[in-house]
Each structure stands twice: as structure tokens, then as C-alpha cells.
Design an enzyme around this catalytic site. Structure first.
Site, PDB file in Angstrom:
ATOM      1  N   ASP A  13       0.624  -1.161   0.091  1.00 25.83           N
ATOM      2  CA  ASP A  13       0.120  -0.147   0.127  1.00 25.83           C
ATOM      3  C   ASP A  13       0.944   1.313  -0.002  1.00 25.83           C
ATOM      4  O   ASP A  13       2.148   1.217   0.295  1.00 25.83           O
ATOM      5  CB  ASP A  13      -0.817  -0.008   1.219  1.00 25.83           C
ATOM      6  CG  ASP A  13      -1.641   1.361   1.335  1.00 25.83           C
ATOM      7  OD1 ASP A  13      -2.435   1.704   0.311  1.00 25.83           O
ATOM      8  OD2 ASP A  13      -1.713   1.832   2.607  1.00 25.83           O
ATOM      9  N   SER A  14       0.329   2.448  -0.018  1.00 22.08           N
ATOM     10  CA  SER A  14       1.041   3.654  -0.035  1.00 22.08           C
ATOM     11  C   SER A  14       1.833   3.788   1.211  1.00 22.08           C
ATOM     12  O   SER A  14       2.391   4.742   1.524  1.00 22.08           O
ATOM     13  CB  SER A  14       0.454   4.899  -0.729  1.00 22.08           C
ATOM     14  OG  SER A  14      -0.789   4.959   0.082  1.00 22.08           O
ATOM     15  N   GLY A  46      -3.189   8.821  -3.475  1.00 19.66           N
ATOM     16  CA  GLY A  46      -4.475   9.412  -4.043  1.00 19.66           C
ATOM     17  C   GLY A  46      -4.692  10.520  -4.752  1.00 19.66           C
ATOM     18  O   GLY A  46      -5.689  10.598  -5.388  1.00 19.66           O
ATOM     19  N   CYS A  76      -4.480  -1.145  -1.701  1.00 23.92           N
ATOM     20  CA  CYS A  76      -4.579   0.076  -2.019  1.00 23.92           C
ATOM     21  C   CYS A  76      -5.455   0.329  -3.308  1.00 23.92           C
ATOM     22  O   CYS A  76      -5.174  -0.221  -4.460  1.00 23.92           O
ATOM     23  CB  CYS A  76      -3.059   0.604  -2.305  1.00 23.92           C
ATOM     24  SG  CYS A  76      -3.277   2.518  -2.922  1.00 23.92           S
ATOM     25  N   ASN A  77      -6.546   1.272  -3.179  1.00 14.55           N
ATOM     26  CA  ASN A  77      -7.673   1.270  -4.133  1.00 14.55           C
ATOM     27  C   ASN A  77      -7.034   2.076  -5.366  1.00 14.55           C
ATOM     28  O   ASN A  77      -7.174   1.934  -6.303  1.00 14.55           O
ATOM     29  CB  ASN A  77      -8.936   1.921  -3.402  1.00 14.55           C
ATOM     30  CG  ASN A  77      -9.585   1.047  -2.641  1.00 14.55           C
ATOM     31  OD1 ASN A  77     -10.491   0.539  -3.260  1.00 14.55           O
ATOM     32  ND2 ASN A  77      -9.345   1.185  -1.339  1.00 14.55           N
ATOM     33  N   GLU A 155      -5.986   9.588   8.888  1.00 18.08           N
ATOM     34  CA  GLU A 155      -4.310   9.492   9.464  1.00 18.08           C
ATOM     35  C   GLU A 155      -4.136  10.500  10.813  1.00 18.08           C
ATOM     36  O   GLU A 155      -3.378  10.006  11.272  1.00 18.08           O
ATOM     37  CB  GLU A 155      -3.520   9.935   8.289  1.00 18.08           C
ATOM     38  CG  GLU A 155      -3.543   9.172   7.223  1.00 18.08           C
ATOM     39  CD  GLU A 155      -2.235   8.561   6.626  1.00 18.08           C
ATOM     40  OE1 GLU A 155      -1.041   8.969   7.190  1.00 18.08           O
ATOM     41  OE2 GLU A 155      -2.251   7.739   5.717  1.00 18.08           O
ATOM     42  N   CYS A 187     -11.620   3.302  -0.457  1.00 25.27           N
ATOM     43  CA  CYS A 187     -10.194   3.340  -0.027  1.00 25.27           C
ATOM     44  C   CYS A 187      -9.778   2.975   1.417  1.00 25.27           C
ATOM     45  O   CYS A 187     -10.861   2.900   2.341  1.00 25.27           O
ATOM     46  CB  CYS A 187     -10.181   5.118   0.046  1.00 25.27           C
ATOM     47  SG  CYS A 187      -8.801   5.854   1.002  1.00 25.27           S
ATOM     48  N   HIS A 189      -8.465   3.796   3.937  1.00 27.72           N
ATOM     49  CA  HIS A 189      -8.558   4.443   5.155  1.00 27.72           C
ATOM     50  C   HIS A 189      -9.794   4.682   5.541  1.00 27.72           C
ATOM     51  O   HIS A 189     -10.189   5.010   6.702  1.00 27.72           O
ATOM     52  CB  HIS A 189      -8.058   5.944   4.651  1.00 27.72           C
ATOM     53  CG  HIS A 189      -6.459   6.002   4.845  1.00 27.72           C
ATOM     54  ND1 HIS A 189      -5.804   5.511   3.597  1.00 27.72           N
ATOM     55  CD2 HIS A 189      -5.644   6.444   5.663  1.00 27.72           C
ATOM     56  CE1 HIS A 189      -4.490   5.932   3.982  1.00 27.72           C
ATOM     57  NE2 HIS A 189      -4.568   6.427   5.181  1.00 27.72           N
TER      58      HIS A 189
END
Lengths: 271, 271
Positions: A13-14, A46, A76-77, A155, A187, A189
Site C-alpha cells: 500500500d502507499s 490518491g 490500495c484502491n 491518518e 479507499c 482508510h
């Protein structure tokens, strides 16, 4: 390359968002070893272009591949939306993204109303969810909206209270009006903001979290290919790698993974 | 390397925020050519480590140096806080950051109350403003707070209305209580949120925007070193480079620069 059932599952993922996918994987496949790479030196993906996200994704995949993974999960989308075909073409192991499983779940859940999708600007702009949903059901009405402030809110841990509620209202007011009955959290998150999202869209809208659907798809694929890890004695190993210093990842990541992260190794990837 | 007064001024930032500094430079030094590099493939710097920010800063500087700049402006508070000594040691041209000029202005403005500093987590954690202020006046009371959501709010254009006001109240409520009379906007994005910041801290707190102070410092240094560009016929050239696709930079950047950006060239920097 022949895959070995003893190899770990690779996940990238990022940054920390993909840990919600890893959490679902660990719950669904408790015998599997995993290697997780968070590209924290370049996070977020993103708001970046598909071109740059694809370049970063290929490098992340290469790092994990060198460590013997038997399957890659793009957790990660944005990277799934931009880079899945490039990754599948380049890699000798199966590659799964989070978009296809999430779209499939949404199509199973909707009761004939529209399906909503929320994600980063990169994911929504790519049209990947819209295409996956329409491929499954050409008559489906899809409404997609980018929610760029949800990632920094998650975050920073601002996941309930007035600020996230007000932000969610700005982004999501249209979904109630448009008769959407199923909303894809596109997403990794966004599951952290599930509470405020549910409050704004109301109880008649079903929220789809791709993490569980992805874990199920991984389990099915491993079984089909005879790659499921043999039942292990004791807990399997879970290793974490990051491209920036690990402190913040270890601290904030625990909230995403739902358990402590003992340590993460910083690797000096340059691309 | 001998510097030539005909060379351009180099300016870099993690993305678009530094355009507020470029705007002040263009107003103060209308005859100077400029080269601006926005590292949009790796933006933001404010949530990354000093180690990674220093690595990126050195590469950005190298790119501009190869194009013959006579002076480098680090138009990013996070990079100024993390990387100024490394850049000054590595570069054969003068290097100025935004922190020293901002701190100096704050010390001139304060009427004996405390000085507040707001910035990204990276800038505040570095302690660079705190050190610069205390070096200028050891008796000064400094109160520093990171405001991580201000950057995404400014980038998304959410600069007035309920959401930024509520976010500003969360971050800034303490400053009024603590008798701060001067507040340094220690991030190049924050001038876009000046309205809500002023509303929250009240009219008795003077807001310091480092951009103008930095432009003045650049003008003084060029004059001292005999490097001011000769008066030009017509407008001098301003070139823009980015590391991700230019569309968003050109569109959002115009709001930061206060004038249209005709075009930006994508350069393929890898580090």
C-alpha cells in the site's frame, strides 16, 4: 516461476491504509505468513497521477517478489485502479486488487437502488469501480464521489466528532437524495470513518468495506491453485517494511491493524 | 563556480505551496528570471521524516543547479527546517530558506507577548523556528503547534466556511489563552487560510507570512553579492517544472501564485 505454498503473501500500500486489508487477511487466513510494504516515503498515492502510481506500484511489487511471495495483494484502491493490469502483466505470481472484490460485494448487496462509490481523486478519476460495477450489471446506476479530506482525517485520528461529521456531510449529502442503497468505501482508510459515514448516509444504506471481500477472494484463489499454507504450529510470521522511518507507521498503523505492530524495517527504495 | 547576475533564481517546494513565495519574489524582484520545481510526485513533505526530506531536497537542488541558477530559495518550511545546512554545504550558490526571514519578522513585530508558530508536523518537530526565534531573543516565549489538516484543506480549496473554521479552532484555541501576540504561518500553504486563522486568533494577533520576508532577504543578498539582474526589456521568463503530470499543478497553482500558470514541464526525477 513455480509458486510454493510455503511462501508468504505479499501486500503493499502507499502507507498504512492497506493494514485494514491485512487485518482481514490475517483473520480469514490465520496460517499464512505475510510481508507488508508501506511506501511511506511517497505516500499518498490518491492525489497523484496514474502514471506515477503505476511506476511506484511496479517497484513495490518487485521488492516483495524478490522476497519469495506466492501471491500479491494490492491493498490500495488507487494502485489497484491505476496499476493492476501492469502488475498482472509484469509479475509471475497471481495479483489481486481490492476493487473487483468490493464491486462484486456491492452488486450482491444492492436491492435495486443505485450503488455509490467513494474514494481518492485518483481512484474515482480512473473510473475503475464504475467499470467493474457496470461489467457485473450493465443496468446499475453508479454515483461516484472523491473525498480527498478523508485520508488526512483518518491518518490524524480525527475519526469522530464535529469536523469529520461536517466533512462527511459535504461529500455525502448527494447519496441520500440519489436513492443509493449501497455505498462502497473505495479507499482503505475509510473504514476508520465508518461511524460518521453511516451517520450521514443513514441506516438504509449498506456500507461495503473491500477488505473482507478481498480476503475472501485471496482465500478462494489460494485454494484453487493449491497454494494454501499448511496448518502451522504457533502463529505465522508477519513482517513489515516501510520506505520512510518506521516510528509513525508503527504507532498509527496499530490503529489500522487492530493490534500492535512490534516493528517495521526501513528499506531504502529509490524510484 | 562563479555566479552570473544573468542566471535565474531557483525555487523548489514539495508541490504548489512554494508558489506563495514565488509570488512575493516576483513582486519584489520584477526583473529576475525564475525556475520553479514542484516535487509533486512525492508531495507532501510535511508528514515525512527529516532524512527523506533532506534526500529529496538535495535532488531537487541538483536539478535546478544544472540549469544555471545563481541562487536557491527553499520555498518550503519543512525542507528549510530539515535540509538547509545540507543544501548550503552541498551547493556552490547561496541558499536561502523561509524560516530565518519569518522568525526575524516575528521578532520585530512582537510587542513583548509570546510568539506562536504553526506548521506541518515535520517543521514543528524539527524545532527550527523555535531555535531561530530563541537565537534572536533568548527571552522570547515560543508556542509551536502542528496543524496537519491545513495543507489538505488549502490544496482542496476549502479555505473558508464551517470546516476550516472548526479545524482552525481545534488547532489554535490555545494561542489566545497563552497571550501570543504574533503568529508565524510556518507553512507556505497557510496564507490561503489567513481569513479563518485571523478570525480564530482575533485582531490583536499579528500574522507573519514568511513569503514577503523571504523575498526581501533574497533581494538584499543579491544586492550585496552584485547578483541583481539588469533591468530587462519586457517581462522576464518564469519556468515551471513538476515531477508528476502538470494538470493539477497548473490548475490549483494559479490560486497560490495569484496569476495563471501558462504551462509546467513534467520532468522524470527518480530518487
Amino acid at each position: 516461476m513455480r509458486q510454493d505454498s510455503h511462501g508468504p503473501i505479499g501486500v503493499f500500500d502507499s502507507g498504512i491504509g492497506g493494514l485494514t486489508v491485512l487485518k482481514a487477511l490475517m483473520a480469514r487466513l490465520p496460517h499464512e505468513r505475510t510481508l507488508y510494504l508501506g511506501d511511506t516515503a511517497r505516500v499518498p498515492y490518491g492525489t497523484k497521477s496514474g502514471e506515477v502510481v503505476t511506476r511506484y506500484s511496479l517497484k513495490n511489487a518487485e521488492f516483495l517478489l524478490e522476497r519469495g511471495i506466492k501471491l500479491l495483494v494490492v491493498a490500495c484502491n488507487t494502485a489497484s485502479a491505476a496499476a493492476l493490469p501492469a502488475l498482472q502483466a509484469a509479475l509471475p505470481v497471481p495479483v489481486l486488487g481490492v476493487i473487483e472484490p468490493g464491486a462484486r460485494t456491492a452488486l450482491q448487496r444492492t436491492r435495486g437502488g443505485g450503488v455509490g462509490v467513494i474514494g481518492t481523486p485518483g481512484t474515482i478519476r480512473s473510473g475503475a469501480y464504475q467499470r467493474a460495477l457496470e461489467a457485473g450489471n450493465p443496468k446499475i446506476a453508479v454515483k461516484a464521489t472523491a473525498c480527498p479530506l478523508f485520508v488526512p482525517l483518518a491518518e490524524e485520528g480525527w475519526t469522530n466528532g464535529d469536523v469529520p461529521l461536517l466533512v462527511a456531510r459535504e461529500y455525502l449529502a448527494g447519496f441520500a437524495r440519489d436513492g443509493v442503497d449501497t455505498l462502497v468505501l473505495g479507499c482503505t482508510h475509510y473504514p476508520l470513518l465508518k461511524g460518521v459515514i453511516a451517520e450521514v448516509v443513514g441506516p438504509h444504506v449498506s456500507l461495503v468495506d473491500s477488505a473482507e471481500a478481498t480476503a475472501e477472494a485471496v482465500a478462494q484463489l489460494l485454494e484453487e491453485k493449491g497454494l494454501l499454507a499448511p496448518a502451522s504450529v504457533g502463529a505465522p510470521e508477519h513482517a513489515f517494511f516501510v520506505t520512510d522511518v518506521p516510528e509513525r507507521f508503527v504507532e498509527v498503523g496499530a490503529r489500522f491493524l487492530g493490534r500492535p505492530i512490534p516493528s517495521a524495517e526501513q528499506v531504502d527504495l529509490r524510484f
